[in-house]
Design a protein around this motif. Structure first.
Motif, short mmCIF file in Angstrom:
data_model
loop_
_atom_site.label_atom_id
_atom_site.label_comp_id
_atom_site.label_asym_id
_atom_site.label_seq_id
_atom_site.Cartn_x
_atom_site.Cartn_y
_atom_site.Cartn_z
N UNK A 1 -4.00 -12.21 -2.52
CA UNK A 1 -4.93 -11.27 -1.92
C UNK A 1 -6.31 -11.32 -2.51
N UNK A 2 -6.45 -11.78 -3.75
CA UNK A 2 -7.78 -11.86 -4.37
C UNK A 2 -8.42 -10.51 -4.59
N UNK B 1 -13.74 -0.29 -0.79
CA UNK B 1 -13.99 -0.58 -2.20
C UNK B 1 -15.49 -0.48 -2.50
N UNK B 2 -16.31 -1.03 -1.60
CA UNK B 2 -17.76 -0.95 -1.78
C UNK B 2 -18.22 0.51 -1.77
N UNK C 1 -2.94 5.46 -11.82
CA UNK C 1 -2.34 5.31 -10.49
C UNK C 1 -1.39 4.13 -10.37
N UNK C 2 -1.60 3.07 -11.10
CA UNK C 2 -0.88 1.82 -10.87
C UNK C 2 0.63 2.02 -10.89
N UNK C 3 1.32 1.44 -9.94
CA UNK C 3 2.77 1.57 -9.82
C UNK C 3 3.44 0.58 -10.77
N UNK C 4 4.38 1.10 -11.59
CA UNK C 4 5.00 0.25 -12.60
C UNK C 4 6.52 0.37 -12.64
N UNK C 5 7.12 0.76 -11.55
CA UNK C 5 8.58 0.75 -11.53
C UNK C 5 9.18 1.98 -10.87
N UNK C 6 10.51 1.98 -10.84
CA UNK C 6 11.26 3.02 -10.14
C UNK C 6 12.41 3.48 -11.01
N UNK D 1 -7.48 -2.81 -5.33
CA UNK D 1 -6.08 -2.39 -5.55
C UNK D 1 -5.97 -0.87 -5.52
N UNK D 2 -6.95 -0.20 -6.12
CA UNK D 2 -6.93 1.26 -6.14
C UNK D 2 -7.06 1.83 -4.73
#
Length: 749
Positions: A201-202, A231-232, A250-255, A208-209
């Motif tokens: 996705x670059x 994003x801009x 915020x970043x998702x890191x598991x369940x 990402x946020x």
């Protein structure tokens, strides 16, 4: 040609207007919701804090379990908060500290010495400690429907190596670009072109946020364009540090089951049970590496793959001059170092459901799922563990096939707080909560309400009143007449009131209920805490109606508390996201029944356990443990009940089948066995039977209720409300030798 140019101009202007309007819409969406999304936090539910003081009733294995539940790491020498070193009954604990309402318990290193059953000494730097509290265990949360959970952290509190490692791996030009990276997009486009599908996705951290906050995970050109545009816009309104701080949280890191782990701070607790600021370099690199694929690189499920990914991150950090090659080499040699503490969060669904129901009486759902409240409860992990162990041990003996179900409620006698609760044999199953929702006839568990109604009428009834335990028939307008029977199918003739309750005689109780008036019995049930309507029929005196174990816990808590009724509480305090007290649930109670009458009833309930239907518990309980209670069995043995109390705990247990099938158990052969197994191991104090003013003790002949002399046949001491003693006397004169019954033993006689 001119018309074509005019048409193109119009199309351009229309597109410009639409595009401008769409940009304005996206801009408004971002500015209206970005700050709110940063602070959307579910409520956290905590157990009671364990209080430690010299003389506290606590066994070494119980403290060890509490520390295990809290995730304290076992070490040989404590160096930082969250560690414990144990040598038999000596515990060196470096506590984490916790902010309680209006008070801060500091992190401290203490030595706790425990004997077989009690705390013997607590010292800090050689000085004695009068009282301290461990941090309470988080037992669950009240999550929104999407299940997101996070612990907020400020950017200043995030380790610098973690931040630099994150940027090195995910977005090296974060502080230079305007929200998107041309080189990143070009590189991703080339990879996708070569593979023939979307594989990269670059995206920058800002993109990402935006995707996590506002967009779906689908990979389409339209979504990508929206992502870049938003994003801009985000970068125009907020500075880089705000965006990075939001991403870190915020970043998702598991369940974990239905609970989604978001943000580095919660992930640090979840995977390592360590505060984010205390993570080692090897742990920081593992979390950064998981961003690429939280499921793929889950260290618990795929430890080798996670280790490889961690080492890749460490190599990138060396390349970008974040760390030295020597530091990377040491970090690579480290184990994954995962948290091995037992998983307790959200593993007590029955108790958490009680908490939720009580909270929802006063809080809106969005307050509970978004405002970051801290819910401090009365839940006791040590008592809960014993309740589960006792339930499992006895139920496996009674019914190894598993068709029989059980539910129990345990309260603290002095406060009415619910300390533990079991909603079924599958303790961690968040399904049907039988403690709250299984509504069944209560059988003889309702009989104390009948006898208490009588004992309040001291001019007519006493413990020595003679009741008629013979057959009766009550006509019914709806159908067949009501013809109750005793469990042993035997009529016992004239019996004393306390004997009728102790032996659970149905005929005597039914006749007494009819004489008192069913409306008066129903009113007594209301005064004792049964708030829903009850059937005003003669069978009410023998348990007719539908009642949950929690209903019975309210009723028996009132009896155990001497007639003081208080709502059963699971919540102590609610604290807002800033640590400020929001609501304190004070102990509220009011007297509903005469203290003297309840005292007489407690005597009869003590007799249940000494010589009545609960006497089998004497073989299971320690000799010193004085308890009172009542068995209950419904028609055809469909429900087995027991409710009773010691000096510190009250517990109600129900056994039955979900299909209402026959169990073949009575209250004494079923529920009493679970109750006794539990109380023998959990209760610390015998029932303190303090005689209130207005009570006098007389010696009676237990065969007829007449007053008699000490040492005479069938003589026993019985309490009476002053002036209600039997008028009739036997001809027996007092003799030497005195009385040696259990009642006298309560007072050292």
């Amino acid at each position: 040609m001119k018309k074509a140019r005019s048409l193109l101009l119009k199309l351009f202007l229309v597109s410009l207007v639409i595009g401008t309007g769409y940009v304005i819409y996206l801009d408004a969406r971002i500015t209206a919701t970005f700050t709110d999304k940063m602070w959307e936090l579910p409520a956290k539910v905590y157990a009671r804090p364990l209080e430690l003081y010299v003389g506290a009733d606590l066994r070494p294995e119980d403290l060890a379990y509490e520390l295990e539940v809290l995730g304290y790491r076992k070490v040989t020498l404590t160096r930082k908060p969250g560690q414990v070193a144990r040598n038999r009954g000596r515990f060196e604990i470096y506590t984490r500290g916790f902010t309680f309402p209006g008070e801060r318990e500091p992190a401290r290193r203490v030595i706790v010495d425990i004997g077989p059953t009690k705390v013997q000494a607590i010292t800090e730097s050689g000085r004695g400690v009068d009282l301290m509290r461990l941090d309470p265990a988080q037992i669950g949360g009240i999550y929104p429907t999407h299940g997101e959970d996070r612990v907020l952290v400020r950017l200043d509190n995030v380790p610098e190596t973690l931040l630099q490692g994150l940027l090195a791996v995910e977005d090296q030009r974060f502080y230079q670009h305007w929200g998107f990276s041309i080189t990143g997009i070009a590189r991703a486009a080339y990879s996708n072109l070569v593979s023939g599908r979307v594989v990269a996705g670059g995206s920058t951290i800002t993109q990402q946020l935006v995707k996590n906050y506002y967009l779906t995970p689908e990979r389409t050109i339209v979504r990508k364009l929206n992502e870049v545009l938003m994003a801009v816009l985000l970068e125009l309104h907020y500075d880089k540090d705000q965006i990075l701080e939001s991403y870190v949280n915020e970043i998702y890191l598991g369940q974990e089951g239905p609970r989604a782990i978001h943000g580095f701070a919660l992930a640090a607790r979840h995977y390592f049970d360590t505060p984010l600021e205390q993570l080692g370099l090897h742990q920081q690199a593992l979390l950064v590496g998981m961003i690429k694929g939280p499921s793929l690189y889950n260290p618990r499920r795929n430890p080798e793959r996670a280790r490889e990914r961690r080492n890749v991150v460490l190599d990138v950090m060396v390349e970008q001059n974040v760390i030295s090659a020597e530091h990377a080499m040491v970090a690579k040699a480290m184990p994954l170092d995962l948290n091995k503490a037992p998983k307790i969060r959200d593993t007590f669904p029955a108790y958490l459901e009680l908490v939720r129901r009580q909270l929802r009486l006063e809080y809106r759902e969005e307050q509970l799922t978004q405002e970051g409240l801290k819910i401090l409860t009365a839940f006791d992990p040590i008592i809960q563990r014993q309740l589960e162990r006792s339930t499992g041990a006895v139920m496996d003996k009674l019914d190894s096939a598993g068709g029989l179900e059980s539910a129990s409620v345990v309260t603290r006698l002095d406060s009415g707080e619910v300390a533990a609760l079991v909603g079924g044999r599958r303790f961690s199953y968040a399904g049907f909560n039988r403690a709250l929702d299984a509504r069944r006839p209560a059988g003889s568990l309702l009989k104390p309400a009948v006898y208490l109604t009588a004992l309040e009428q001291a001019d007519t009834y006493s413990l020595a009143s003679v009741l008629d335990d013979t057959a009766l028939t009550v006509p019914s307008r709806q159908g067949d007449p009501w013809q109750p029977r005793n469990f042993d199918r035997t009529e016992h003739g004239d019996v004393l009131l306390y004997q009728a309750l102790a032996n659970s005689y149905n005929l005597a109780t039914a006749r007494l209920g009819m004489d008192l008036g069913i409306d008066n019995v129903a009113d007594m049930l209301r005064r004792l805490g049964i708030e829903h309507a009850v059937p005003r029929v003669p069978a009410l005196s023998l348990g007719a109606g539908e009642y949950s174990p929690l209903d019975m816990a309210v009723l028996y808590q009132t009896i155990a508390a001497g007639g003081f009724r208080s709502p059963l509480r699971s919540i102590r305090d609610v604290v807002d996201a800033h640590g400020e007290p929001e609501k304190r649930y004070e102990l509220l109670y009011d007297r509903q029944v005469s203290l003297q009458a309840v005292y007489l009833l407690q005597y009869a309930l003590l007799e249940v356990m000494q010589n009545g239907t609960g006497r089998s518990s004497r073989a299971l309980l320690p000799e010193w443990m004085t308890v009172a209670g009542k068995t209950g069995t419904t028609n055809e043995g469909r429900d087995s009940w027991f409710a009773g109390f010691s000096g510190d705990l009250m517990a109600v247990t129900w056994l039955g089948r979900d299909d209402n099938g026959v169990t073949g158990l009575t209250g004494s052969s079923g529920a009493l066995q679970v109750w006794s197994h539990f109380m023998a191991r959990a209760s610390k104090r015998p029932l303190n039977y303090n005689m209130p003013s207005g009570i006098e003790v007389s010696v009676i002949d237990s065969s007829n209720g007449y007053r008699t002399g000490v040492g005479c046949p069938n003589a026993r001491s019985v309490p009476f409300i002053a002036g209600s003693e039997p008028r009739g006397k036997t001809q027996c004169a007092p003799k030497k030798g005195g009385i040696r019954d259990w009642f006298e033993s309560l007072f050292g006689g």
